[in-house]
Scaffold this active site. Structure first.
Site, short mmCIF file in Angstrom:
data_model
loop_
_atom_site.label_atom_id
_atom_site.label_comp_id
_atom_site.label_asym_id
_atom_site.label_seq_id
_atom_site.Cartn_x
_atom_site.Cartn_y
_atom_site.Cartn_z
N ASP A 24 -6.99 11.60 -0.84
CA ASP A 24 -6.49 10.27 -0.45
C ASP A 24 -7.44 9.70 0.61
O ASP A 24 -7.62 10.29 1.67
CB ASP A 24 -5.06 10.42 0.11
CG ASP A 24 -4.43 9.09 0.45
OD1 ASP A 24 -5.16 8.07 0.53
OD2 ASP A 24 -3.21 9.05 0.64
N GLU A 75 -6.45 7.37 -4.52
CA GLU A 75 -5.68 8.61 -4.49
C GLU A 75 -5.68 9.28 -5.85
O GLU A 75 -5.50 8.62 -6.87
CB GLU A 75 -4.24 8.21 -4.17
CG GLU A 75 -3.48 9.13 -3.29
CD GLU A 75 -2.09 8.59 -3.07
OE1 GLU A 75 -1.14 9.33 -3.31
OE2 GLU A 75 -1.95 7.40 -2.68
P1 TTP Z 1 -2.72 4.19 1.06
O1 TTP Z 1 -3.49 5.41 0.67
O2 TTP Z 1 -1.25 4.25 1.11
O3 TTP Z 1 -3.17 3.72 2.53
P2 TTP Z 1 -4.60 3.74 3.19
O4 TTP Z 1 -5.63 4.42 2.34
O5 TTP Z 1 -4.96 2.35 3.60
O6 TTP Z 1 -4.34 4.54 4.53
P3 TTP Z 1 -4.10 6.11 4.69
O7 TTP Z 1 -4.15 6.72 3.33
O8 TTP Z 1 -5.20 6.60 5.58
O9 TTP Z 1 -2.76 6.21 5.34
O10 TTP Z 1 -3.12 2.98 0.14
C1 TTP Z 1 -4.42 2.81 -0.39
C2 TTP Z 1 -4.79 1.34 -0.47
O11 TTP Z 1 -3.85 0.64 -1.28
C3 TTP Z 1 -4.78 0.64 0.88
O12 TTP Z 1 -6.02 0.77 1.55
C4 TTP Z 1 -4.42 -0.76 0.53
C5 TTP Z 1 -3.60 -0.66 -0.73
N1 TTP Z 1 -2.18 -0.86 -0.41
C6 TTP Z 1 -1.63 -2.13 -0.54
O13 TTP Z 1 -2.33 -3.07 -0.95
N2 TTP Z 1 -0.32 -2.33 -0.21
C7 TTP Z 1 0.49 -1.31 0.25
O14 TTP Z 1 1.69 -1.54 0.56
C8 TTP Z 1 -0.07 0.01 0.36
C9 TTP Z 1 0.77 1.16 0.85
C10 TTP Z 1 -1.40 0.18 0.02
MG MG Z 2 -5.21 6.26 1.46
#
Ligand code: TTP
Ligand code: MG
Length: 353
Positions: A8, A104
């Site tokens: 991730d 992910e």
């Molecule tokens: P995540 O892996 O949930 O978040 P992240 O990579 O930004 O942060 P981390 O894993 O370090 O906690 O989501 C991946 C991407 O998906 C994120 O960069 C932006 C997008 N996303 C959205 O557009 N809306 C959302 O509500 C979420 C959770 C993610």
């Molecule tokens: Mg992430």
């Protein structure tokens, strides 16, 4: 015993933006919509998170929490390209890759003989290679199943790795708060709290019958998960050949002009769904589908890569002229370049060429 890795990326969209504009480094950065009513934060840098900002928060609220927040419009094309690059790296270790989103994925490396078959070494190498190639950090979880691997990748985030060996599972799971289990959302964890269950150890004391009575089909799953058991396989994504959006009208549409007036909404939805695919999907044809009131159906396709109104109107007009009359259903779609493997490599020539 399987070996599963969950990868991730850290603050994915924000990390890409900071990579491409190093002056943003160390600053509270958020990627998302503008401050109008509907704008929300997609994600933000870890500096921004210290202000309490998080994904899905209205941008207005975020700016109240941190007035000097740097807000950046999403560049989905760049994120999709980065995602495809990451998957290309994963594919050097296994073909059993299950993407969950752009940043992910689960990898089943049970059969891999690389790096002495060590899932931990593979995960470390993947983290190094992603950083070298893309200048962003990813966190990794290594475990005997998907549920534990996903929890593990979050354990030492950002830029961390956590390994749950088969021997560690029992001790690890006992202390784990049930809300850490993927699929146990806020409402379920509240229900569990109401019956005195906070950690997996508490949940283990409830028998299968009672769990099923209380939580229906989720019962047996909870019974397994709180013991660290998760037999779900890693399933590789089947490649799509096409994507389309259609609408059956509540009342038949009676003219070409009226059909054309329905196009913007359909094309809008199509483009939203197209944006969710990774960069290895390349549109090569566009098509329209019409079902007339007598249920005969016609489709018409054409070479092209632009999914806009200008491209679809002539196609729709031509298809409609085949049987001018009442229309029950209208669809717009695209087909994809097929000679592309899961890693996004284009193979223009088959072995016979
Ligand atoms: P995540 O892996 O949930 O978040 P992240 O990579 O930004 O942060 P981390 O894993 O370090 O906690 O989501 C991946 C991407 O998906 C994120 O960069 C932006 C997008 N996303 C959205 O557009 N809306 C959302 O509500 C979420 C959770 C993610
Ligand atoms: Mg992430």
């Amino acid at each position: 015993m399987r070996k599963i890795i969950h990868i991730d990326a850290d603050a994915f969209y924000a990390a890409i933006e900071i990579r491409d504009d190093p002056s943003l480094k160390g600053k509270p950065v958020a990627v998302g919509g503008t401050t109008d009513q509907r704008g929300v934060i997609a994600t933000c840098s870890y500096e921004a998170r210290t202000f309490g900002i998080h994904s899905a928060m209205p941008t207005r609220t975020a700016l109240k929490l941190c007035p000097h927040l740097i807000l950046i419009k999403p560049r989905m094309d760049v994120y999709r390209a980065a995602s495809a690059e990451m998957r290309r790296i994963f594919s050097d270790y296994t073909s059993l890759i299950e993407p969950l989103s752009l940043d992910e994925a689960y990898l089943d490396v049970s059969e891999s003989t690389l790096l002495k078959g060590s899932a931990t070494l593979i995960a470390e190498e993947i983290r190094r290679r992603v950083f070298a190639k893309l200048s962003i950090t990813v966190s990794a979880g290594v475990a005997p199943n998907k549920m534990l691997a996903k929890i593990a990748s979050d354990w030492n985030k950002p830029n961390g790795i956590f390994v749950i060996t088969p021997k560690m599972v029992d001790d690890f799971i006992r202390d784990l708060p049930v809300k850490k289990i993927h699929g146990v959302g806020r409402s379920l964890s509240q229900k569990l709290l109401n019956i005195g269950v906070e950690r997996c150890e508490d949940l283990q004391t409830i028998d299968l019958f009672t769990l099923t009575q209380k939580f229906g089909s989720m019962g047996p799953r909870l019974y397994d998960l709180c013991r660290g058991i998760d037999n779900r396989p890693v399933v590789s994504e089947r490649r799509r050949k096409s994507l389309s959006v259609e609408n059956t009208f509540s009342e038949d549409v009676t003219s070409l002009d009226e059909c054309i007036s329905k196009l913007p909404e359909l094309i809008g939805k199509l483009n939203v769904r197209l944006k969710k695919l990774d960069a290895s999907y390349i549109v090569n044809k566009i098509f329209v589908k019409i079902k007339f009131s007598d249920f005969t159906t016609t489709t018409l396709e054409r070479q092209g890569k632009f999914t806009n109104l200008e491209s679809y109107i002539p196609l729709l007009s031509e298809a409609y002229d085949r049987q001018p009359g009442k229309v029950r259903l209208l669809g717009v779609g695209v087909t994809f370049e097929e000679n592309i493997d899961q890693q996004g490599q284009l193979h223009l020539f088959s072995s016979e060429d």
